[in-house]
Design a protein around this motif. Structure first.
Motif, PDB file in Angstrom:
ATOM      1  N   CYS A 180       7.968   8.088  -0.283  1.00 10.62           N
ATOM      2  CA  CYS A 180       8.039   7.389  -1.561  1.00 10.62           C
ATOM      3  C   CYS A 180       7.918   5.880  -1.387  1.00 10.62           C
ATOM      4  O   CYS A 180       8.538   5.298  -0.486  1.00 10.62           O
ATOM      5  CB  CYS A 180       9.354   7.707  -2.267  1.00 10.62           C
ATOM      6  SG  CYS A 180       9.398   9.357  -3.018  1.00 10.62           S
ATOM      7  N   PRO A 181       7.148   5.212  -2.244  1.00  6.99           N
ATOM      8  CA  PRO A 181       7.033   3.755  -2.178  1.00  6.99           C
ATOM      9  C   PRO A 181       8.323   3.097  -2.657  1.00  6.99           C
ATOM     10  O   PRO A 181       9.012   3.620  -3.537  1.00  6.99           O
ATOM     11  CB  PRO A 181       5.882   3.457  -3.138  1.00  6.99           C
ATOM     12  CG  PRO A 181       5.931   4.576  -4.131  1.00  6.99           C
ATOM     13  CD  PRO A 181       6.344   5.792  -3.347  1.00  6.99           C
ATOM     14  N   THR A 182       8.639   1.945  -2.089  1.00  7.96           N
ATOM     15  CA  THR A 182       9.852   1.225  -2.485  1.00  7.96           C
ATOM     16  C   THR A 182       9.554  -0.203  -2.918  1.00  7.96           C
ATOM     17  O   THR A 182      10.465  -0.918  -3.339  1.00  7.96           O
ATOM     18  CB  THR A 182      10.872   1.187  -1.332  1.00  7.96           C
ATOM     19  OG1 THR A 182      10.283   0.550  -0.188  1.00  7.96           O
ATOM     20  CG2 THR A 182      11.315   2.599  -0.944  1.00  7.96           C
ATOM     21  N   THR A 183       8.291  -0.623  -2.813  1.00  9.11           N
ATOM     22  CA  THR A 183       7.895  -1.969  -3.219  1.00  9.11           C
ATOM     23  C   THR A 183       6.568  -1.896  -3.968  1.00  9.11           C
ATOM     24  O   THR A 183       5.852  -0.888  -3.896  1.00  9.11           O
ATOM     25  CB  THR A 183       7.727  -2.910  -2.021  1.00  9.11           C
ATOM     26  OG1 THR A 183       6.619  -2.436  -1.217  1.00  9.11           O
ATOM     27  CG2 THR A 183       8.992  -2.972  -1.173  1.00  9.11           C
ATOM     28  N   PHE A 184       6.230  -2.968  -4.663  1.00 14.07           N
ATOM     29  CA  PHE A 184       4.923  -3.018  -5.317  1.00 14.07           C
ATOM     30  C   PHE A 184       3.811  -3.048  -4.284  1.00 14.07           C
ATOM     31  O   PHE A 184       2.738  -2.468  -4.501  1.00 14.07           O
ATOM     32  CB  PHE A 184       4.844  -4.242  -6.241  1.00 14.07           C
ATOM     33  CG  PHE A 184       5.451  -4.001  -7.594  1.00 14.07           C
ATOM     34  CD1 PHE A 184       4.713  -3.451  -8.625  1.00 14.07           C
ATOM     35  CD2 PHE A 184       6.790  -4.299  -7.826  1.00 14.07           C
ATOM     36  CE1 PHE A 184       5.265  -3.208  -9.864  1.00 14.07           C
ATOM     37  CE2 PHE A 184       7.364  -4.066  -9.067  1.00 14.07           C
ATOM     38  CZ  PHE A 184       6.599  -3.521 -10.085  1.00 14.07           C
ATOM     39  N   ALA A 185       4.055  -3.706  -3.158  1.00 13.11           N
ATOM     40  CA  ALA A 185       3.055  -3.737  -2.095  1.00 13.11           C
ATOM     41  C   ALA A 185       2.732  -2.327  -1.613  1.00 13.11           C
ATOM     42  O   ALA A 185       1.569  -1.994  -1.344  1.00 13.11           O
ATOM     43  CB  ALA A 185       3.560  -4.604  -0.935  1.00 13.11           C
ATOM     44  N   ASP A 186       3.760  -1.474  -1.533  1.00 13.36           N
ATOM     45  CA  ASP A 186       3.543  -0.082  -1.114  1.00 13.36           C
ATOM     46  C   ASP A 186       2.598   0.654  -2.061  1.00 13.36           C
ATOM     47  O   ASP A 186       1.803   1.498  -1.634  1.00 13.36           O
ATOM     48  CB  ASP A 186       4.872   0.679  -1.079  1.00 13.36           C
ATOM     49  CG  ASP A 186       5.752   0.317   0.103  1.00 13.36           C
ATOM     50  OD1 ASP A 186       5.241  -0.308   1.053  1.00 13.36           O
ATOM     51  OD2 ASP A 186       6.959   0.643   0.061  1.00 13.36           O
ATOM     52  N   LEU A 187       2.677   0.342  -3.338  1.00 13.58           N
ATOM     53  CA  LEU A 187       1.892   1.078  -4.337  1.00 13.58           C
ATOM     54  C   LEU A 187       0.386   0.935  -4.144  1.00 13.58           C
ATOM     55  O   LEU A 187      -0.393   1.755  -4.630  1.00 13.58           O
ATOM     56  CB  LEU A 187       2.262   0.598  -5.749  1.00 13.58           C
ATOM     57  CG  LEU A 187       3.690   0.892  -6.211  1.00 13.58           C
ATOM     58  CD1 LEU A 187       3.942   0.259  -7.578  1.00 13.58           C
ATOM     59  CD2 LEU A 187       3.942   2.400  -6.278  1.00 13.58           C
ATOM     60  N   LEU A 188      -0.017  -0.089  -3.408  1.00 12.30           N
ATOM     61  CA  LEU A 188      -1.441  -0.311  -3.164  1.00 12.30           C
ATOM     62  C   LEU A 188      -1.983   0.541  -2.015  1.00 12.30           C
ATOM     63  O   LEU A 188      -3.193   0.591  -1.791  1.00 12.30           O
ATOM     64  CB  LEU A 188      -1.700  -1.792  -2.863  1.00 12.30           C
ATOM     65  CG  LEU A 188      -1.482  -2.762  -4.038  1.00 12.30           C
ATOM     66  CD1 LEU A 188      -1.477  -4.204  -3.531  1.00 12.30           C
ATOM     67  CD2 LEU A 188      -2.562  -2.569  -5.099  1.00 12.30           C
ATOM     68  N   TYR A 192      -1.413   6.840  -2.129  1.00 16.69           N
ATOM     69  CA  TYR A 192      -0.901   7.083  -3.473  1.00 16.69           C
ATOM     70  C   TYR A 192      -2.031   7.181  -4.511  1.00 16.69           C
ATOM     71  O   TYR A 192      -1.823   6.902  -5.692  1.00 16.69           O
ATOM     72  CB  TYR A 192       0.092   5.983  -3.866  1.00 16.69           C
ATOM     73  CG  TYR A 192       1.244   5.855  -2.901  1.00 16.69           C
ATOM     74  CD1 TYR A 192       2.036   6.961  -2.590  1.00 16.69           C
ATOM     75  CD2 TYR A 192       1.536   4.647  -2.280  1.00 16.69           C
ATOM     76  CE1 TYR A 192       3.084   6.861  -1.687  1.00 16.69           C
ATOM     77  CE2 TYR A 192       2.584   4.531  -1.384  1.00 16.69           C
ATOM     78  CZ  TYR A 192       3.358   5.639  -1.083  1.00 16.69           C
ATOM     79  OH  TYR A 192       4.392   5.535  -0.194  1.00 16.69           O
ATOM     80  N   LYS A 193      -3.163   7.602  -4.084  1.00 21.12           N
ATOM     81  CA  LYS A 193      -4.326   7.720  -4.964  1.00 21.12           C
ATOM     82  C   LYS A 193      -4.050   8.615  -6.178  1.00 21.12           C
ATOM     83  O   LYS A 193      -3.595   9.746  -6.048  1.00 21.12           O
ATOM     84  CB  LYS A 193      -5.514   8.282  -4.189  1.00 21.12           C
ATOM     85  CG  LYS A 193      -6.844   8.241  -4.948  1.00 21.12           C
ATOM     86  CD  LYS A 193      -7.983   8.696  -4.055  1.00 21.12           C
ATOM     87  CE  LYS A 193      -9.316   8.639  -4.780  1.00 21.12           C
ATOM     88  NZ  LYS A 193      -9.704   7.254  -5.121  1.00 21.12           N
ATOM     89  N   GLY A 194      -4.278   8.062  -7.373  1.00 21.82           N
ATOM     90  CA  GLY A 194      -4.113   8.810  -8.615  1.00 21.82           C
ATOM     91  C   GLY A 194      -2.691   9.162  -8.985  1.00 21.82           C
ATOM     92  O   GLY A 194      -2.469  10.026  -9.842  1.00 21.82           O
ATOM     93  N   GLN A 195      -1.709   8.480  -8.380  1.00 17.25           N
ATOM     94  CA  GLN A 195      -0.317   8.896  -8.585  1.00 17.25           C
ATOM     95  C   GLN A 195       0.556   7.879  -9.321  1.00 17.25           C
ATOM     96  O   GLN A 195       1.655   8.208  -9.743  1.00 17.25           O
ATOM     97  CB  GLN A 195       0.331   9.192  -7.218  1.00 17.25           C
ATOM     98  CG  GLN A 195      -0.290  10.362  -6.481  1.00 17.25           C
ATOM     99  CD  GLN A 195       0.418  10.650  -5.176  1.00 17.25           C
ATOM    100  OE1 GLN A 195       0.889   9.744  -4.492  1.00 17.25           O
ATOM    101  NE2 GLN A 195       0.509  11.924  -4.822  1.00 17.25           N
ATOM    102  N   VAL A 196       0.117   6.639  -9.491  1.00 16.81           N
ATOM    103  CA  VAL A 196       0.975   5.566 -10.009  1.00 16.81           C
ATOM    104  C   VAL A 196       0.767   5.383 -11.513  1.00 16.81           C
ATOM    105  O   VAL A 196      -0.340   5.106 -11.973  1.00 16.81           O
ATOM    106  CB  VAL A 196       0.697   4.239  -9.283  1.00 16.81           C
ATOM    107  CG1 VAL A 196       1.653   3.162  -9.780  1.00 16.81           C
ATOM    108  CG2 VAL A 196       0.809   4.412  -7.767  1.00 16.81           C
ATOM    109  N   ALA A 197       1.842   5.533 -12.275  1.00 15.38           N
ATOM    110  CA  ALA A 197       1.758   5.450 -13.736  1.00 15.38           C
ATOM    111  C   ALA A 197       2.760   4.461 -14.303  1.00 15.38           C
ATOM    112  O   ALA A 197       3.757   4.108 -13.671  1.00 15.38           O
ATOM    113  CB  ALA A 197       2.005   6.828 -14.343  1.00 15.38           C
TER     114      ALA A 197
END
Length: 384
Positions: A180-188, A192-197
């Motif tokens: 699981c991501p814990t930072t905004f930097a992780d979200l990139l 996490y393709k197609g998973q961030v909403a």
């Protein structure tokens, strides 16, 4: 609340059409709640101004109804607040369009002016409360605990004041997402393709607006510069990580939005809800984009039930009301005052998502500027 799209944009178009249709029908509101000596609830700026809380209660009971809007029952424990008020005073709450947005609330006020189905009270994202005040839509009213609300969290004219708030957080389905991501930097990261909403559209939804502001702070922006937040989501869109599906409990359960940027009190509440359904929902307040914001309470200046509207505010800002928000993982505006008075629910307070540091909030001018930037750039950032 079993909610589908809490305060997101999906219901916006339908809600606006419904509001416009209703603006042409319905009887004029009864704003004649007065005391024996002629004091009007519609112009009362405090309970004392109306002759005291007992007289306000009597007038509200005589009206018998409160028109609320956009209050999902599982949003910050609003179900318990609605039930508590109805039980305590015997006043029926009509909660229209519970999945509506802050903008939907404002639209309903303006389109239904003079109608008995107009909202009596509003619970708005901070920037939307400022906008409503600027449009002259709100009635000045000081609840009995008004002086205990921090100075930076209330309008000097008492047209709005903060009620509950929290931090932007990242919720994650740990059974579907390996790490699981814990930072905004992780979200990139490409994993996490197609998973961030997001929970909504930031041009209409306070929670999504906060998500863009948090992304801006994590990407070199500031309260004066939200553009890096738009740039962040443009990157998410370009690399395929951003999904335009607006996150709700239903989309999480279906696996459509396994990573959701939302307020911590919502994500924490969903974690409780999901546990019995086999979903392991993890909640983190990202250290690189720590953005805190409150929602704000207000009374429609033309409320069809002016006494009930003012009594609702008194209930929300009582120790009972504030602690009910706290039980929904939201941080009530009077939390410090309750702690000093010894009336804070310490058990509920201990369950809040962990954060460090002292929260800072954008000014009215900074929020106005940010709304303008988002209105002009959001569609372009996530299009294509």
């Amino acid at each position: 609340m079993t909610v589908s799209l809490p305060r997101t944009a999906a219901a916006g178009a339908l809600a606006t059409l419904a509001a416009l249709a209703l603006s042409a029908c319905g009887a004029a509101p009864d704003t004649t709640s007065t005391t024996a000596d002629g004091k009007s609830a519609a112009t009362a700026t405090s309970a004392a101004d109306f002759g005291g809380l007992d007289k306000l209660v009597a007038a509200a009971k005589k009206e018998g109804t409160l028109n609320a809007i956009a209050l999902p029952r599982d949003w910050a424990n609003y179900g318990a607040l609605i039930d508590g008020f109805q039980k305590k005073y015997g006043i029926k709450i009509s909660d229209e369009n519970p999945d509506g947005t802050s903008q939907d609330e404002i639209n309903a006020v303006t389109s239904r002016k003079g109608q008995d189905r107009a909202p009596d009270v509003l619970d708005l994202g901070s920037s939307f409360a400022l906008s409503a005040a600027q449009q002259g839509l709100l009635a000045p009213y000081k609840v009995q605990s008004y002086d205990d609300i921090p100075a930076g969290q209330k309008d000097t004219q008492a047209r709005w004041y903060n009620d509950y708030g929290g931090y932007i957080s990242i919720g994650c389905d740990a059974k579907r997402v390996k790490s699981c991501p814990t930072t905004f930097a992780d979200l990139l990261k490409p994993q996490y393709k197609g998973q961030v909403a997001l929970n909504g559209n930031p041009t209409k939804s306070g929670s999504a607006f906060g998500g863009v502001f948090a992304a801006a702070l994590a990407s070199g922006g500031s309260f004066d510069d939200i553009q890096p937040g738009l740039d962040f989501f443009a990157k998410l869109k370009k690399n395929g990580n951003y999904t335009p599906v607006e996150s709700t409990p239903a989309t999480v359960e279906k696996g459509e939005t396994p990573i959701s940027i939302d307020w911590d009190y919502l994500n924490a509440g969903y974690a409780d809800e999901f546990r019995s359904k086999g979903v392991d929902w993890k909640v983190t307040v990202p250290s690189d984009g720590q953005f805190s914001q409150y929602y704000s309470q207000a009374i429609n200046k033309d409320a069809p039930h002016p006494a009930a509207a003012r009594l609702w505010q008194e209930y929300l800002y009582s120790a009972e009301g504030q602690n009910l928000w706290l039980k929904g993982y939201a941080r009530p505006a009077l939390m410090t005052a309750l702690e000093k008075a010894g009336t804070l629910d310490k058990t509920a307070a201990a369950k809040l998502p962990e954060v460090t540091g002292t929260p800072k909030f954008p000014t009215e001018a900074q929020q106005d500027k940010a709304k303008t930037v988002i209105a002009g750039g959001w569609a372009k950032a996530v299009s294509g």
